[in-house]
Design an enzyme around this catalytic site. Structure first.
Site: not given
Length: 240
Positions: A8, A42
């Site tokens: 990720e 994120c």
């Protein structure tokens, strides 16, 4: 030594607000979606697209909301924003803020350090941001909100997808058909409609494009920890 990994890798997530959206709801979720954890998130809603007819009012309310923040020790009751993680990240954010000023974005509030100690940055809001500016392309990972204007559905889908990243996205509208159309068109692993960062352990999470590969959570997340085997057996005589 072949390692199998799930990655990720962050993003530059678009958040799209149509004129028919619940404005109070959209302003609040867009704010939380960016300023959560000092912007060090994120899936931060770091490219905020607002339809032209409501743009000025949305900017006004967003600035008003950002100015309510209280900076200080995050362990102190009443404090809503702490410092950035380290000097390297602090310097990167300040550099990107300065680039926004130089490239012609309108600084609505914030725009610099806070206090004389620690890595604190004022909650910052830019308006009149264009797609080619650094603050509209690079992952800032800090408390810097960029608000951009759009005119049509097709235009905003094209602009939202014009990025190397594809981790998450948000859509705010009361029109169900519009919500479904835009959600399907956005190149992002997660799309939230009329909310943001509404996570669930049952829902797979991960990115498209340069935001990573593989998935965490949900059934898809379990697949990353399994092996698939094929066994083929020749039977000499059928039993039936």
């Amino acid at each position: 030594n072949l390692k199998r990994v799930t990655l990720e890798l962050g993003g530059k997530s678009p958040c799209i607000v149509f004129a028919d959206a619940d404005l109070d709801n959209a302003v609040e979720f867009a704010h939380r979606g960016l300023f959560f954890h000092q912007g060090q998130c994120c899936v931060a809603a770091s490219r905020l697209f607002v339809e032209e007819s409501i743009y000025d009012e949305f900017v006004r309310r967003s600035v008003e909301r950002a100015k309510k923040y209280v900076l200080g020790n995050p362990l102190t009751p009443g404090v809503s924003q702490g410092p950035q993680i380290d000097k390297e990240q602090y310097d990167k954010i300040i550099d990107l803020i300065e680039s926004g000023k130089k490239e012609g974005a309108k600084l609505e509030c914030g725009g610099g350090p806070w206090g004389n100690k620690g890595y604190f940055i004022q909650p910052t809001v830019f308006s009149n941001v264009t797609d080619e500016m650094r603050i509209a392309k690079e992952e800032i990972f800090g408390p810097v909100q960029q608000i951009m204007k759009f005119k049509s559905l097709d235009e905003v889908i094209k602009r939202a997808n014009n990025t190397f990243y594809g981790l998450a996205a948000g859509v705010f509208t009361k029109d169900l058909d519009k919500a479904v159309t835009v959600s399907a068109a956005l190149q992002a692993g997660t799309v939230w409609v009329n909310c943001y960062m509404a996570n669930s352990v049952q829902c797979p999470f991960g990115g498209f494009k340069m935001s990573g590969n593989g998935r965490e959570l949900g059934e898809y997340g379990l697949h990353e920890y399994t092996e698939v085997k094929t066994v083929t057996m020749k039977i000499s005589k059928k039993n039936s």
